[in-house]
Scaffold this active site. Structure first.
Site, PDB file in Angstrom:
ATOM      1  N   CYS A   1       0.894  -1.172   0.000  1.00  0.00           N
ATOM      2  CA  CYS A   1       0.000   0.000   0.000  1.00  0.00           C
ATOM      3  C   CYS A   1       0.922   1.208   0.000  1.00  0.00           C
ATOM      4  O   CYS A   1       1.233   1.771   1.041  1.00  0.00           O
ATOM      5  CB  CYS A   1      -0.876  -0.010   1.243  1.00  0.00           C
ATOM      6  SG  CYS A   1      -1.972  -1.432   1.328  1.00  0.00           S
TER       7      CYS A   1
ATOM      8  N   ALA B   1       1.414   4.401  -1.893  1.00  0.00           N
ATOM      9  CA  ALA B   1       1.350   5.847  -2.167  1.00  0.00           C
ATOM     10  C   ALA B   1       1.126   6.656  -0.875  1.00  0.00           C
ATOM     11  O   ALA B   1       0.443   6.160   0.029  1.00  0.00           O
ATOM     12  CB  ALA B   1       0.220   6.128  -3.152  1.00  0.00           C
ATOM     13  N   PRO B   2       1.680   7.854  -0.753  1.00  0.00           N
ATOM     14  CA  PRO B   2       2.436   8.608  -1.759  1.00  0.00           C
ATOM     15  C   PRO B   2       3.907   8.242  -1.924  1.00  0.00           C
ATOM     16  O   PRO B   2       4.583   8.875  -2.730  1.00  0.00           O
ATOM     17  CB  PRO B   2       2.290  10.053  -1.272  1.00  0.00           C
ATOM     18  CG  PRO B   2       2.162   9.932   0.204  1.00  0.00           C
ATOM     19  CD  PRO B   2       1.429   8.648   0.458  1.00  0.00           C
ATOM     20  N   GLY B   3       4.407   7.259  -1.165  1.00  0.00           N
ATOM     21  CA  GLY B   3       5.673   6.654  -1.552  1.00  0.00           C
ATOM     22  C   GLY B   3       6.936   7.070  -0.811  1.00  0.00           C
ATOM     23  O   GLY B   3       8.033   6.762  -1.268  1.00  0.00           O
ATOM     24  N   ASN B   4       6.788   7.721   0.335  1.00  0.00           N
ATOM     25  CA  ASN B   4       8.015   8.041   1.076  1.00  0.00           C
ATOM     26  C   ASN B   4       8.735   6.790   1.550  1.00  0.00           C
ATOM     27  O   ASN B   4       9.966   6.718   1.523  1.00  0.00           O
ATOM     28  CB  ASN B   4       7.706   8.937   2.284  1.00  0.00           C
ATOM     29  CG  ASN B   4       7.641  10.393   1.881  1.00  0.00           C
ATOM     30  OD1 ASN B   4       8.227  10.798   0.868  1.00  0.00           O
ATOM     31  ND2 ASN B   4       6.939  11.186   2.669  1.00  0.00           N
TER      32      ASN B   4
ATOM     33  N   ARG C   1      -3.232   9.035  -6.147  1.00  0.00           N
ATOM     34  CA  ARG C   1      -2.120   8.987  -5.188  1.00  0.00           C
ATOM     35  C   ARG C   1      -0.887   8.356  -5.846  1.00  0.00           C
ATOM     36  O   ARG C   1       0.248   8.724  -5.569  1.00  0.00           O
ATOM     37  CB  ARG C   1      -2.536   8.216  -3.930  1.00  0.00           C
ATOM     38  CG  ARG C   1      -3.448   9.034  -3.028  1.00  0.00           C
ATOM     39  CD  ARG C   1      -4.032   8.201  -1.906  1.00  0.00           C
ATOM     40  NE  ARG C   1      -3.061   7.745  -0.920  1.00  0.00           N
ATOM     41  CZ  ARG C   1      -2.755   8.402   0.200  1.00  0.00           C
ATOM     42  NH1 ARG C   1      -3.351   9.538   0.487  1.00  0.00           N
ATOM     43  NH2 ARG C   1      -1.869   7.911   1.052  1.00  0.00           N
TER      44      ARG C   1
ATOM     45  N   CYS D   1      -0.174   4.395  11.206  1.00  0.00           N
ATOM     46  CA  CYS D   1      -0.047   5.645  11.975  1.00  0.00           C
ATOM     47  C   CYS D   1      -1.283   5.770  12.860  1.00  0.00           C
ATOM     48  O   CYS D   1      -1.856   6.833  13.026  1.00  0.00           O
ATOM     49  CB  CYS D   1       0.162   6.857  11.072  1.00  0.00           C
ATOM     50  SG  CYS D   1      -1.136   7.121   9.861  1.00  0.00           S
TER      51      CYS D   1
END
Ligand code: SAM
Length: 305
Positions: A110, A112-115, A139, A234
């Site tokens: 899962c 995105a956004p891909g940090n 996203r 989170c």
């Protein structure tokens, strides 16, 4: 009020993007730019005390520099050029703990956004393969831009439901590392605390999220060559964290075990899952977060407990 409180205590964390530069060069650049480097932190207190244009090396993560809360780098050259990534320390834990070696095949379920995807690519040194999925095409488009700026080249992105990805597709036959950072309530993110919904509705929402998270976790463990999996959210709710992991271990405990993470990290998963990490503004000077790592047991390895 929760938002202001957290934003005033959580430092600005900057991850050095080793695909484009290195920690020494970033420190030199920032010094020439008027910042003062105080060396490597040795206690959490050193992070709490930062002020003005001072910064410090993080005490847990080697590629992380720490600045006073609210330091803004969005228009800074190093950010615009993709040399630094603005990423909370807790959100740097999953890739760092998964630690895929260069050349490995890794799946980001899962993404995105891909940090975290760009962090994984940095650990791989762009060598190997990084399969990244997200259900949301918008996203995913944002993610493409972010990965381009970060110099990531080993990715294969797909706008796809992870639950529909076939683990037995030969394409994924060498996937040994998997990062699962599914949608969650976001209750650990400072800005979302203010939202108020009826308790029954909140309970229904958490149940639905926990159900989805458990389905993702079960699905992830079906990849035939999987060795290590990091599960993160989170969220601060045990229902989305320890309870999901425990439900999964009840089914798969004979083949997978929890890996004890970072002994020096003070905030642990709720008992009995003390192998896992929790994070919060008050205890770890980060946003609220949860991380668990599962590892496949070796042949003949007995189940403990
Ligand atoms: N790992 C990301 C990062 O570090 O930037 C953040 C991921 S965010 C917590 C969860 C993501 O899961 C969202 O982008 C959402 O679109 C995606 N998602 C939700 N359901 C999904 C599914 N069934 N398959 C794949 N992605 C999904």
């Amino acid at each position: 009020a929760g938002r202001d409180a957290a934003e005033d205590v959580v430092p600005r964390y900057v991850r050095v993007n080793t695909l484009k530069t290195n920690v020494e060069d970033v420190i030199d650049y920032l010094k020439r730019d008027g910042f003062s480097y105080l060396g490597q932190a040795s206690r959490l207190e050193d992070l709490r005390r930062l002020s003005g244009k001072n910064f410090i090396g993080d005490l847990h993560l080697p590629e992380l520099l720490v600045f006073p809360p609210r330091t803004d780098f969005h228009s800074h050259f190093l950010y615009q050029a993709g040399h630094i990534i603005l990423q909370d320390k807790a959100s740097c834990l999953p890739a760092c703990l998964l630690q895929p070696p260069p050349g490995a095949h890794v799946l980001d379920a899962c993404a995105a956004p891909g940090n975290k995807t760009s962090h994984l690519a940095a650990l791989l040194g762009n060598k190997g393969k990084l399969f990244a999925f997200d259900l949301d095409p918008k996203r995913l488009a944002t993610m493409s831009t972010l990965l381009l700026r970060a110099g990531v080249t080993c990715q294969e992105l797909a706008a796809q439901d992870f639950l529909k990805v076939d683990p037995d597709d030969p394409k994924y036959g060498r996937v040994e590392y998997l990062l699962l950072d599914p949608s969650c309530s976001g209750s650990g993110m400072a800005g979302r605390r203010g939202e108020r919904v009826a308790p029954e509705e909140e309970e229904r929402r958490l149940q639905a999220l926990a159900g989805f998270q458990l389905r993702c976790l079960r699905h992830a463990l079906r990849f035939p060559s999987l060795r290590r999996l990091v599960y993160s959210t989170c969220s601060t709710h045990a229902q989305e964290n320890e309870e999901v992991v425990q439900a999964c271990l009840q089914e798969h405990g004979a083949s997978y075990r929890l890996v004890p993470l970072l002994p020096s990290w003070q905030e642990r998963g709720h008992a009995p899952l003390s192998q896992c990490l929790r994070a919060s503004p008050s205890e770890t000077l980060t946003h609220g977060f949860f991380v668990a790592m599962l590892e496949r047991r070796g042949p003949g390895e007995e189940q403990e407990e």
